[in-house]
Design an enzyme around this catalytic site. Structure first.
Site, PDB file in Angstrom:
ATOM      1  N   GLU A 419       0.859  -1.199   0.000  1.00  0.00           N
ATOM      2  CA  GLU A 419       0.000   0.000   0.000  1.00  0.00           C
ATOM      3  C   GLU A 419       0.888   1.239   0.000  1.00  0.00           C
ATOM      4  O   GLU A 419       1.664   1.447   0.913  1.00  0.00           O
ATOM      5  CB  GLU A 419      -0.875  -0.021   1.260  1.00  0.00           C
ATOM      6  N   ASP A 494      -3.828  -0.137  10.118  1.00  0.00           N
ATOM      7  CA  ASP A 494      -4.954   0.709  10.578  1.00  0.00           C
ATOM      8  C   ASP A 494      -6.215   0.392   9.763  1.00  0.00           C
ATOM      9  O   ASP A 494      -6.220  -0.492   8.912  1.00  0.00           O
ATOM     10  CB  ASP A 494      -4.574   2.188  10.438  1.00  0.00           C
TER      11      ASP A 494
END
Ligand code: 28F
Length: 627
Positions: A419, A494
């Site tokens: 990511e 997260d």
């Protein structure tokens, strides 16, 4: 009554001793891990289900007690208690101490990898520290106790009773199993499935360790199953239900289209989920494709609907019960009985044609949906062609952002889907260029649950993933073309990172499921904290590990919380998350196809909680052992 009892007992055939079971348990229950442990419960419940299938039992209770002792109780006829004419021991002792062929619905086969069907409750007995059985039958209550398969006393008459049924209580042997901790939800999912598949049967599960209890009782049987699978979707008609009973063979089909694009077709034989399909599923798909093409031709003049087009948005359960199923396939979950194909085909053809004739408005909706699926499929094929031609024109056929590795043998290579560009940069610098490839992903990828394949083929992020992995997708998918045998999703720990991870997993589940089934898909486990004490450094991945370590280290420590991958420099990223000798990976396994399908359908809702639960529940933590 005695002669009937004697007849009942002699149906049991004695096969082999139980020593072999304790020596090589995985041969009988697939593994001594969680799956093998839970099979103990399924094996005992199966005997009660056999009683239910012939209409002799309508209530089964499963209780997980403190210490992981399990009790299963049914209100069937009760195991025959008198002596077997040849073996000179009671039916109860025979069933509990000899590997036996089952009753009428013989499921005697076992999967080579991960599971079994119908090796019998004696296997449970052999693998239990203690097992007790109580039988109430013909007005008498009998009891017998065993330890690791060996009887500690003969069958004892306890007294009179007005009830009937069988109770088996067992405690798995800690010396055999990695863990004897039963998972309540795992048992719940299988009991719910059994209640759906056996209309009217009440199954209660109670977990005394956590004071939880669930009860399943579906008068609608597999119609209720289809409604349950579609509860988060928009159905376009009431479920279609087809049934045929001929002697010992029973077929049932329940089906319902929704506005979604995914296909949910599950097939069962004698309550066993035939993950690999087989002749019953082929009969169903053949009839469905033929009927919808014929109907489309009638109302539109022509139709070239593929088998995939007519199943877009379809939820269906095919459940058949036959006395001698022939299981084939790698995991023995493919039905081989050739006569079944024609029987299912004719049942579905007659039932479906009647439905289409009787509800023309719904029929038209179903046909129009299949036609737009066909158009989307054609558009996707063109898009794939375009991508192929375009990349063929360019020098590299691989996505520009991909930093490939030098090793060419896919069984030795891995690709990180990372990511963000900054983490991607660190991963490129930190990795081993020999066997680790890096593909940075920019931001969120398309939510495939809500898009058709043609839209998916316009998402650059998805095209990058498909091209890098090399297998293509959907009907062109070929796992032998996989360029890496480890595909590791590496996102921040997260909410956003979890969301991206589940979007990628949903794409793999819907369009490259074989990658998950082959065990190629992993989640990287970046550290949540760095704890320092003097010169010592400790990286931990979960709150629980942190608490445990802080207690152990006492005071005089420093604690750093990692917000994201970008906070680590390349060396730290290598040391903590990419080095095969130090890292932890979570392997994504589909333990339960129905549950996984439910989760992905729920995952694409907006609530965050189900995503976190999904990661926790479905990603089995594996220490990477390939040094
Ligand atoms: C909690 C676990 O094991 N229930 C069982 C029966 C009933 C019969 C039976 C079992 C094997 C092959 C016959 C009774 N009367 N619950 C259970 N209930 N086994 S196990 O027979 C054992 C033989 O066929 C039974 C007449 N026929 C069968």
């Amino acid at each position: 009554m005695a002669e009937k009892n004697a007849y009942d007992v002699k149906k049991i055939t004695v096969l082999a001793g139980l020593e072999a079971v304790r020596k090589r348990p995985s041969m009988y229950i697939g593994s001594t891990g969680d799956r093998g442990l839970h099979h103990l419960i399924y094996e005992v419940v199966d005997n009660s289900i056999d009683e239910a299938m012939i209409g002799e039992c309508d209530d089964i209770k499963v209780t997980i007690q403190k210490g992981n002792k399990v009790t299963v109780q049914d209100n069937g006829r009760g195991i025959p208690t008198d002596k077997h004419p040849k073996h000179k021991i009671s039916g109860v002792e025979l069933i509990m101490t000899k590997l036996h062929a089952g009753g009428k619905f013989d499921k005697k086969t076992y999967q080579i990898s991960g599971g079994l069907h119908g090796v019998g409750v004696s296997v449970v007995n052999a693998l239990s520290e203690v097992l007790e059985v109580t039988v109430e039958r013909d007005g008498e209550k009998h009891h017998q106790k065993f330890e690791r398969g060996k009887k500690t006393k003969t069958l004892e008459l306890l007294g009179k009773t007005k009830s009937r049924g069988t109770i088996v209580t067992f405690k798995p042997d800690k010396n055999i199993f990695d863990s004897i901790e039963f998972d309540f939800d795992t048992v719940v999912n299988r009991m719910r499935e059994l209640a759906f598949l056996n209309k009217g049967l009440k199954i209660t599960i109670e977990d005394k360790r956590a004071n939880k209890k669930k009860e399943f009782h579906y008068k609608g049987g597999i119609i209720s199953f289809v409604k349950f699978l579609n509860k988060k979707k928009e159905p376009v008609h009431i479920p279609i239900y087809l049934k045929k009973k001929k002697g010992d063979t029973e077929l049932e089909v329940a089906m319902q289209y929704t506005s979604s694009y995914s296909e949910n077709v599950f097939s069962f034989v004698n309550n066993i989920n035939t993950h690999e399909g087989g002749t019953h599923l082929i009969g169903f798909k053949t009839a469905l494709t033929r009927c919808l093409n014929n109907y489309a031709e009638k109302i539109n003049g022509d139709a070239k609907l593929s088998s995939e087009d007519v199943r877009e948005g379809l939820t269906a359960i095919i459940s058949i019960k036959i006395p001698n199923p022939q299981f084939e396939g790698q995991t023995k979950t493919k039905l081989g009985n050739s006569d079944i194909k024609g029987i299912v085909d004719s049942l579905v053809t007659n039932g479906l044609n009647t439905f289409l004739e009787e509800t023309p408005s719904v029929a038209k909706n179903i046909i129009m949906k299949a036609i737009s699926a066909a158009k989307a499929r054609e558009a996707a094929r063109k898009a794939r062609e375009l991508v192929r031609r375009k990349s063929a024109l360019e020098t590299t056929t691989l996505p520009g952002k991909l930093s490939d590795c030098s090793e060419r043998d896919p069984s030795k290579t891995e690709i990180y889907l990372v990511e963000g560009d900054s983490a991607g940069g660190s991963a490129k610098q930190g990795r081993s260029k020999e066997f680790q490839a890096i593909l940075p992903l920019r931001g969120k990828i398309l939510n495939v649950e809500k898009s058709r394949i043609n839209k998916i083929m316009t998402s650059q992020e998805i095209i990058k993933i498909i091209t890098a992995i090399g297998t293509s997708i959907a009907e062109e998918f070929d796992i032998k073309k996989a360029r890496y045998h480890k595909i590791i999703i590496m996102t921040d720990a997260d909410v956003d990172g979890n969301h991206i991870a589940t979007l990628i997993l949903t794409f793999f589940f819907r369009y490259m499921k074989e990658l998950i089934e082959a065990g190629y898909i992993y989640l990287a486990q970046p550290p949540l904290y760095l704890i320092k004490k003097g010169k010592q450094k400790f990286y931990v991945q979960t709150e629980k590990e942190k608490e445990k370590l802080l207690k152990k280290l006492g005071t005089g420590i420093s604690l750093q919380r990692y917000k994201g991958l970008g906070e680590m420099n390349p060396d730290q990223l290598w040391e903590t998350t990419m080095n095969p000798e130090k890292r932890t990976l979570k392997k994504i396994m589909i333990e339960d196809a129905v549950e996984a399908d439910q989760m992905f359908t729920v995952l694409m809702g907006e609530e965050v909680e189900p995503r976190r639960q999904f990661i926790e529940k479905n990603a089995k933590k594996v220490m990477n052992i390939d040094i």
